[in-house]
Design a protein around this motif. Structure first.
Motif, PDB file in Angstrom:
ATOM      1  N   THR A 107     -14.149  -2.914 -19.454  1.00 19.80           N
ATOM      2  CA  THR A 107     -14.677  -4.193 -19.927  1.00 19.80           C
ATOM      3  C   THR A 107     -15.667  -3.974 -21.064  1.00 19.80           C
ATOM      4  OG1 THR A 107     -14.385  -5.226 -17.764  1.00 19.80           O
ATOM      5  CG2 THR A 107     -15.962  -6.256 -19.271  1.00 19.80           C
ATOM      6  N   VAL A 108     -16.541  -2.988 -20.918  1.00 22.27           N
ATOM      7  CA  VAL A 108     -17.518  -2.693 -21.965  1.00 22.27           C
ATOM      8  C   VAL A 108     -16.803  -2.248 -23.245  1.00 22.27           C
ATOM      9  CG1 VAL A 108     -19.441  -1.207 -22.642  1.00 22.27           C
ATOM     10  CG2 VAL A 108     -19.312  -2.103 -20.308  1.00 22.27           C
ATOM     11  N   LYS A 109     -15.818  -1.382 -23.098  1.00 21.51           N
ATOM     12  CA  LYS A 109     -15.033  -0.948 -24.262  1.00 21.51           C
ATOM     13  C   LYS A 109     -14.471  -2.135 -25.018  1.00 21.51           C
ATOM     14  CE  LYS A 109     -12.803   3.245 -22.488  1.00 21.51           C
ATOM     15  NZ  LYS A 109     -11.455   3.800 -22.228  1.00 21.51           N
ATOM     16  N   ARG A 110     -13.793  -3.019 -24.272  1.00 23.20           N
ATOM     17  CA  ARG A 110     -13.125  -4.152 -24.920  1.00 23.20           C
ATOM     18  C   ARG A 110     -14.135  -5.089 -25.563  1.00 23.20           C
ATOM     19  NH1 ARG A 110     -10.010  -3.809 -20.066  1.00 23.20           N
ATOM     20  NH2 ARG A 110     -11.262  -5.494 -19.161  1.00 23.20           N
ATOM     21  N   GLU A 111     -15.250  -5.352 -24.877  1.00 20.66           N
ATOM     22  CA  GLU A 111     -16.252  -6.260 -25.431  1.00 20.66           C
ATOM     23  C   GLU A 111     -16.863  -5.701 -26.714  1.00 20.66           C
ATOM     24  OE1 GLU A 111     -18.962  -6.818 -22.219  1.00 20.66           O
ATOM     25  OE2 GLU A 111     -17.767  -8.419 -21.277  1.00 20.66           O
ATOM     26  N   ARG A 112     -17.189  -4.409 -26.698  1.00 17.40           N
ATOM     27  CA  ARG A 112     -17.794  -3.824 -27.896  1.00 17.40           C
ATOM     28  C   ARG A 112     -16.773  -3.663 -29.015  1.00 17.40           C
ATOM     29  NH1 ARG A 112     -22.491   0.444 -25.865  1.00 17.40           N
ATOM     30  NH2 ARG A 112     -23.352  -0.942 -24.272  1.00 17.40           N
ATOM     31  N   LEU A 113     -15.518  -3.403 -28.651  1.00 20.62           N
ATOM     32  CA  LEU A 113     -14.485  -3.342 -29.683  1.00 20.62           C
ATOM     33  C   LEU A 113     -14.273  -4.718 -30.300  1.00 20.62           C
ATOM     34  CD1 LEU A 113     -12.384  -1.623 -31.163  1.00 20.62           C
ATOM     35  CD2 LEU A 113     -10.755  -2.211 -29.349  1.00 20.62           C
ATOM     36  N   ASP A 114     -14.256  -5.757 -29.481  1.00 21.28           N
ATOM     37  CA  ASP A 114     -14.143  -7.117 -30.014  1.00 21.28           C
ATOM     38  C   ASP A 114     -15.301  -7.420 -30.961  1.00 21.28           C
ATOM     39  OD1 ASP A 114     -11.764  -7.865 -28.827  1.00 21.28           O
ATOM     40  OD2 ASP A 114     -12.721  -8.746 -27.058  1.00 21.28           O
ATOM     41  N   SER A 115     -16.497  -6.965 -30.605  1.00 23.98           N
ATOM     42  CA  SER A 115     -17.662  -7.178 -31.463  1.00 23.98           C
ATOM     43  C   SER A 115     -17.491  -6.469 -32.810  1.00 23.98           C
ATOM     44  CB  SER A 115     -18.918  -6.679 -30.756  1.00 23.98           C
ATOM     45  OG  SER A 115     -20.049  -6.723 -31.603  1.00 23.98           O
ATOM     46  N   LEU A 116     -16.971  -5.244 -32.771  1.00 24.23           N
ATOM     47  CA  LEU A 116     -16.710  -4.523 -34.017  1.00 24.23           C
ATOM     48  C   LEU A 116     -15.676  -5.263 -34.861  1.00 24.23           C
ATOM     49  CD1 LEU A 116     -16.739  -2.071 -35.954  1.00 24.23           C
ATOM     50  CD2 LEU A 116     -15.111  -0.968 -34.408  1.00 24.23           C
ATOM     51  N   LEU A 117     -14.601  -5.721 -34.234  1.00 27.00           N
ATOM     52  CA  LEU A 117     -13.558  -6.428 -34.979  1.00 27.00           C
ATOM     53  C   LEU A 117     -14.086  -7.744 -35.546  1.00 27.00           C
ATOM     54  CD1 LEU A 117     -10.452  -5.784 -32.694  1.00 27.00           C
ATOM     55  CD2 LEU A 117     -11.363  -4.391 -34.556  1.00 27.00           C
ATOM     56  N   ASP A 118     -14.942  -8.428 -34.787  1.00 27.41           N
ATOM     57  CA  ASP A 118     -15.583  -9.645 -35.303  1.00 27.41           C
ATOM     58  C   ASP A 118     -16.368  -9.326 -36.575  1.00 27.41           C
ATOM     59  OD1 ASP A 118     -14.609 -11.153 -33.205  1.00 27.41           O
ATOM     60  OD2 ASP A 118     -16.478 -11.093 -32.044  1.00 27.41           O
ATOM     61  N   ARG A 119     -17.094  -8.231 -36.543  1.00 21.29           N
ATOM     62  CA  ARG A 119     -17.924  -7.831 -37.685  1.00 21.29           C
ATOM     63  C   ARG A 119     -17.048  -7.493 -38.896  1.00 21.29           C
ATOM     64  NH1 ARG A 119     -23.884  -6.620 -37.733  1.00 21.29           N
ATOM     65  NH2 ARG A 119     -24.213  -5.707 -39.788  1.00 21.29           N
ATOM     66  N   VAL A 120     -15.978  -6.762 -38.653  1.00 26.81           N
ATOM     67  CA  VAL A 120     -15.065  -6.416 -39.746  1.00 26.81           C
ATOM     68  C   VAL A 120     -14.545  -7.685 -40.418  1.00 26.81           C
ATOM     69  CG1 VAL A 120     -12.802  -5.413 -40.275  1.00 26.81           C
ATOM     70  CG2 VAL A 120     -14.401  -4.180 -38.783  1.00 26.81           C
ATOM     71  N   GLU A 121     -14.111  -8.637 -39.613  1.00 23.94           N
ATOM     72  CA  GLU A 121     -13.578  -9.885 -40.180  1.00 23.94           C
ATOM     73  C   GLU A 121     -14.662 -10.681 -40.903  1.00 23.94           C
ATOM     74  OE1 GLU A 121      -9.855 -11.718 -38.091  1.00 23.94           O
ATOM     75  OE2 GLU A 121     -11.425 -11.464 -36.577  1.00 23.94           O
ATOM     76  N   ALA A 122     -15.843 -10.785 -40.296  1.00 20.40           N
ATOM     77  CA  ALA A 122     -16.916 -11.572 -40.890  1.00 20.40           C
ATOM     78  C   ALA A 122     -17.353 -11.017 -42.242  1.00 20.40           C
ATOM     79  CB  ALA A 122     -18.112 -11.633 -39.931  1.00 20.40           C
ATOM     80  N   GLU A 123     -17.308  -9.692 -42.383  1.00 20.89           N
ATOM     81  CA  GLU A 123     -17.738  -9.055 -43.624  1.00 20.89           C
ATOM     82  C   GLU A 123     -16.599  -8.907 -44.641  1.00 20.89           C
ATOM     83  OE1 GLU A 123     -19.601  -5.354 -42.665  1.00 20.89           O
ATOM     84  OE2 GLU A 123     -21.311  -6.291 -41.655  1.00 20.89           O
ATOM     85  N   ASP A 146     -16.979   8.716 -30.187  1.00 15.70           N
ATOM     86  CA  ASP A 146     -16.000   8.066 -29.317  1.00 15.70           C
ATOM     87  C   ASP A 146     -16.428   6.629 -29.083  1.00 15.70           C
ATOM     88  OD1 ASP A 146     -17.602   7.689 -26.852  1.00 15.70           O
ATOM     89  OD2 ASP A 146     -17.611   9.863 -26.754  1.00 15.70           O
ATOM     90  N   TRP A 147     -15.556   5.886 -28.393  1.00 15.33           N
ATOM     91  CA  TRP A 147     -15.838   4.484 -28.085  1.00 15.33           C
ATOM     92  C   TRP A 147     -15.767   4.232 -26.576  1.00 15.33           C
ATOM     93  CZ3 TRP A 147     -17.650   1.531 -31.992  1.00 15.33           C
ATOM     94  CH2 TRP A 147     -17.834   0.170 -31.752  1.00 15.33           C
ATOM     95  N   PHE A 148     -16.122   5.242 -25.779  1.00 20.66           N
ATOM     96  CA  PHE A 148     -16.168   5.047 -24.334  1.00 20.66           C
ATOM     97  C   PHE A 148     -17.462   5.590 -23.732  1.00 20.66           C
ATOM     98  CE2 PHE A 148     -13.806   8.980 -25.129  1.00 20.66           C
ATOM     99  CZ  PHE A 148     -14.486   9.909 -24.362  1.00 20.66           C
ATOM    100  N   ALA A 149     -18.241   6.354 -24.488  1.00 22.26           N
ATOM    101  CA  ALA A 149     -19.531   6.857 -24.013  1.00 22.26           C
ATOM    102  C   ALA A 149     -20.598   6.680 -25.083  1.00 22.26           C
ATOM    103  CB  ALA A 149     -19.428   8.329 -23.609  1.00 22.26           C
ATOM    104  N   ARG A 150     -20.259   7.079 -26.315  1.00 26.23           N
ATOM    105  CA  ARG A 150     -21.225   6.998 -27.409  1.00 26.23           C
ATOM    106  C   ARG A 150     -21.131   5.685 -28.183  1.00 26.23           C
ATOM    107  NH1 ARG A 150     -19.745  12.182 -26.633  1.00 26.23           N
ATOM    108  NH2 ARG A 150     -21.328  13.815 -26.851  1.00 26.23           N
ATOM    109  N   TYR A 151     -19.943   5.098 -28.267  1.00 26.85           N
ATOM    110  CA  TYR A 151     -19.712   3.861 -29.008  1.00 26.85           C
ATOM    111  C   TYR A 151     -20.196   4.008 -30.455  1.00 26.85           C
ATOM    112  CZ  TYR A 151     -18.653   1.963 -24.451  1.00 26.85           C
ATOM    113  OH  TYR A 151     -18.102   1.755 -23.221  1.00 26.85           O
TER     114      TYR A 151
END
Length: 255
Positions: free
Chosen positions: A32-48, A230-235
Motif C-alpha cells: 500500500t505504501v509503495k502504491r501510494e508513494r508511486l501515485d504521488s510521484l506520478l502525480d508530480r510528474v504530470e503536474a510538472e 529502491d522504492w520499497f525501503a528507501r523510496y
C-alpha cells in the motif's frame, strides 16, 4: 558501449528516474505504501509536465504469457498508459525481474520501451541509462543464471506452467534474489571504476543505474554517477532539472 549505441533526445525541462519498485513483491501494508508513494510521484510528474524514466524492476515479476497479465499490475499499467496517451513521456527499460514485459508494453500501450545502455541527451547532458544487473566484475553465479533464465527453451518450459503456479513460484524465487541483492555489501567505488568511469571517459557525462538497492550520487571530474536506490525501503529516485542531477527521497519535503 560503442559509438553506435542507441540514443534518444528528450527536450523536457524536468526528468524523473526511478527503479526497483518491485510491485507485488511485498506484503500489506508495504505494498500500500509503495502504491501510494508511486501515485504521488506520478502525480508530480504530470503536474510538472515532466518525463518519467523507469529503469527496470517496476514489477517484482513479469512473464510474457500470451493471454494473461498479473491482476496486481493492472492499476499501475492503466495509470502509465493514461499518462503516455495524455502526452507525458513515459519510458521503460526492463530489469532482471520484468524484462519480459517489453513485448507487452510495445504491443499494447503507449509506454516507450528503451534499450539497456541507451544514451539520453537532455538539457545539455548526455546520460547513459542502465538497469545495472550483470555489469562489472564478479557475481558469476548470477550471470550464469541470467543466461539460463533468458534462454528460449527455459522460456518455453515456463510458459507451460499455469499462471497461478508460475507466478507464485517466480515470486518465491524473486524474494531470494532480492534478499541476495539487499544483504550483500555494495562496493560503490568499484562499480564506479568498472561501469561509471569508462562511460564518463567516453560519450557520457552522467551514468544512472538501478538494481543494487542503494542510493548513491558520486560527483567526479567526468560527471555524475548515480545508483537510484529502491522504492520499497528507501523510496529514492533521481531528477534532472536545469542541467543538474539530484537524488530525491519520497515524499518530498515540499510535496
Amino acid at each position: 558501449m560503442t559509438p553506435s549505441s542507441p540514443s534518444l533526445t528528450d527536450p523536457g525541462d524536468t526528468l524523473y528516474f526511478v527503479s526497483d519498485v518491485h510491485l507485488g513483491g511485498g506484503r500489506e501494508p508495504q505494498e500500500t505504501v509503495k502504491r501510494e508513494r508511486l501515485d504521488s510521484l506520478l502525480d508530480r510528474v504530470e503536474a510538472e509536465g515532466a518525463s518519467l524514466y523507469i529503469l527496470g524492476d517496476l514489477f517484482d515479476f513479469w512473464f510474457g504469457y500470451r493471454t494473461v497479465i498479473p491482476r496486481t499490475a493492472f492499476p499501475v499499467l492503466a495509470r502509465l498508459q493514461g499518462m503516455a496517451r495524455g502526452g507525458t513521456p513515459v519510458r521503460f527499460l526492463g530489469g532482471n525481474h520484468d524484462v519480459w514485459i517489453n513485448e507487452f508494453l510495445e504491443a499494447e500501450t503507449a509506454v516507450e520501451v528503451i534499450p539497456d545502455g541507451v544514451l539520453l541527451e537532455s538539457q545539455g547532458r548526455r546520460a547513459r541509462l542502465f538497469h545495472g544487473d550483470g555489469l562489472g566484475s564478479g557475481d558469476h553465479g548470477y550471470k550464469m543464471l541470467k543466461r539460463v533464465l533468458r534462454h528460449p527453451l527455459a522460456i518455453r518450459m515456463f510458459r507451460w506452467l499455469h499462471p497461478d503456479l508460475g507466478i507464485g513460484l517466480a515470486h518465491r524465487t524473486s524474494h531470494v534474489s532480492r534478499d541476495h541483492t539487499s544483504d550483500r555489501s555494495i562496493d560503490t567505488e568499484r562499480l564506479f571504476r568498472e561501469i561509471g568511469a569508462p562511460e564518463l571517459a567516453g560519450q557520457a557525462d552522467a551514468v544512472l543505474l538501478g538494481h543494487h538497492h542503494v542510493d548513491v550520487h558520486l560527483r567526479r571530474d567526468g560527471g555524475d554517477f548515480l545508483i537510484l536506490g529502491d522504492w520499497f525501503a528507501r523510496y529514492t529516485c533521481a531528477r534532472l532539472r536545469n542541467g543538474a542531477f539530484e537524488l530525491l527521497t519520497w515524499p518530498l519535503d515540499d510535496a
